[in-house]
Design a protein around this motif. Sequence first.
Motif, PDB file in Angstrom:
ATOM      1  N   ASP A  90       0.811  -1.219   0.000  1.00 45.55           N
ATOM      2  CA  ASP A  90       0.000   0.000   0.000  1.00 45.55           C
ATOM      3  C   ASP A  90       0.842   1.266   0.000  1.00 45.55           C
ATOM      4  O   ASP A  90       0.319   2.375  -0.144  1.00 45.55           O
ATOM      5  N   ARG A  91       2.185   1.132   0.153  1.00 44.83           N
ATOM      6  CA  ARG A  91       3.075   2.301   0.181  1.00 44.83           C
ATOM      7  C   ARG A  91       4.073   2.288  -0.967  1.00 44.83           C
ATOM      8  O   ARG A  91       5.011   3.072  -0.988  1.00 44.83           O
ATOM      9  N   LEU A  92       3.894   1.379  -1.918  1.00 44.79           N
ATOM     10  CA  LEU A  92       4.824   1.239  -3.037  1.00 44.79           C
ATOM     11  C   LEU A  92       4.089   1.503  -4.350  1.00 44.79           C
ATOM     12  O   LEU A  92       3.072   0.868  -4.637  1.00 44.79           O
ATOM     13  N   VAL A  93       4.615   2.432  -5.143  1.00 43.88           N
ATOM     14  CA  VAL A  93       3.962   2.831  -6.390  1.00 43.88           C
ATOM     15  C   VAL A  93       4.957   2.691  -7.528  1.00 43.88           C
ATOM     16  O   VAL A  93       6.072   3.234  -7.467  1.00 43.88           O
ATOM     17  N   LEU A  94       4.591   1.954  -8.579  1.00 43.34           N
ATOM     18  CA  LEU A  94       5.469   1.722  -9.724  1.00 43.34           C
ATOM     19  C   LEU A  94       5.062   2.619 -10.881  1.00 43.34           C
ATOM     20  O   LEU A  94       3.892   2.672 -11.267  1.00 43.34           O
ATOM     21  N   HIS A  95       6.043   3.339 -11.460  1.00 45.35           N
ATOM     22  CA  HIS A  95       5.824   4.183 -12.629  1.00 45.35           C
ATOM     23  C   HIS A  95       6.691   3.651 -13.760  1.00 45.35           C
ATOM     24  O   HIS A  95       7.920   3.621 -13.646  1.00 45.35           O
ATOM     25  N   GLU A  96       6.072   3.226 -14.848  1.00 41.21           N
ATOM     26  CA  GLU A  96       6.826   2.662 -15.971  1.00 41.21           C
ATOM     27  C   GLU A  96       7.144   3.745 -16.997  1.00 41.21           C
ATOM     28  O   GLU A  96       6.274   4.539 -17.369  1.00 41.21           O
ATOM     29  N   GLY A  97       8.400   3.767 -17.455  1.00 49.38           N
ATOM     30  CA  GLY A  97       8.814   4.730 -18.463  1.00 49.38           C
ATOM     31  C   GLY A  97      10.043   5.501 -18.020  1.00 49.38           C
ATOM     32  O   GLY A  97      10.550   5.308 -16.913  1.00 49.38           O
ATOM     33  N   PRO A  98      10.561   6.380 -18.862  1.00 54.73           N
ATOM     34  CA  PRO A  98      11.748   7.170 -18.514  1.00 54.73           C
ATOM     35  C   PRO A  98      11.464   8.135 -17.374  1.00 54.73           C
ATOM     36  O   PRO A  98      10.385   8.730 -17.316  1.00 54.73           O
ATOM     37  N   VAL A  99      12.433   8.318 -16.495  1.00 48.61           N
ATOM     38  CA  VAL A  99      12.243   9.271 -15.398  1.00 48.61           C
ATOM     39  C   VAL A  99      12.083  10.689 -15.937  1.00 48.61           C
ATOM     40  O   VAL A  99      11.416  11.527 -15.321  1.00 48.61           O
TER      41      VAL A  99
END
Length: 237
Positions: A90-99
């Motif tokens: 619940d505290r981990l969020v994944l963002h896919e793609g270039p920073v």
Amino acid sequence: MPNSYFQFKQFRIEQGGTAMKVTTEGCVLGAWVSKVAVGSGNVLDIGAGTGLLSLMVAQKLPDVEVHAVELDATAAEQARQNFEASPWNDRLVLHEGPVQDQVFADAFELIISNPPFFNDSLRSPQEAINLARHDSSLSQTDLLTAISRLLSSTGTAFVLYPEREALRFAELAVQQGFFVCARLDIYNSPGSKKLRTIVGLSKANRPMHQAALHIKSPTGGYTMDFVALLKDYYLHL
């Protein structure tokens, strides 16, 4: 046949389908950052890979939300699965793609990265390995630009590089207005060449925190310092 996963005391890293596996120096980065980081704001993991660093930080810093950015689709999916299977999903969020393309509402108090660093060696026929290991996917200039944009005025960014790349990164950072506020030199054993260096950057000038860590003793066992650092993570410490 080796396991396709690395089991820690409180979580498991599934890594069978990813180019970069769990490494000792990566674990040192996650544990050391969790120990020396100041502040309680949210955390950004740039180039998350399997999600190792994000999970280590989430374990030790219970009040923070961790955002992880990963360019490679296969690694991003592996990290997402590792997050979902952990006690801190619940505290981990994944963002896919270039920073470079990521937009966040607020700046981060802590940024961590174990970035690719090869820039003049032979490339692999497997593109996933090239993304994970070669800095064409995230150059030092690109990384510093992202840190400058996303780090809070009171925050700290910690980056792991081999010695030569760490020196170059620190010099480039100072040229761009950062202060080097922390450094950990990692050695395999006393008398061995430097294995990796963790460089800490801040936007404000503050006292330098500098240390060295030897992983193994002259007799081949783990040093007391290494055990103290990793005992909350490694199964058999």
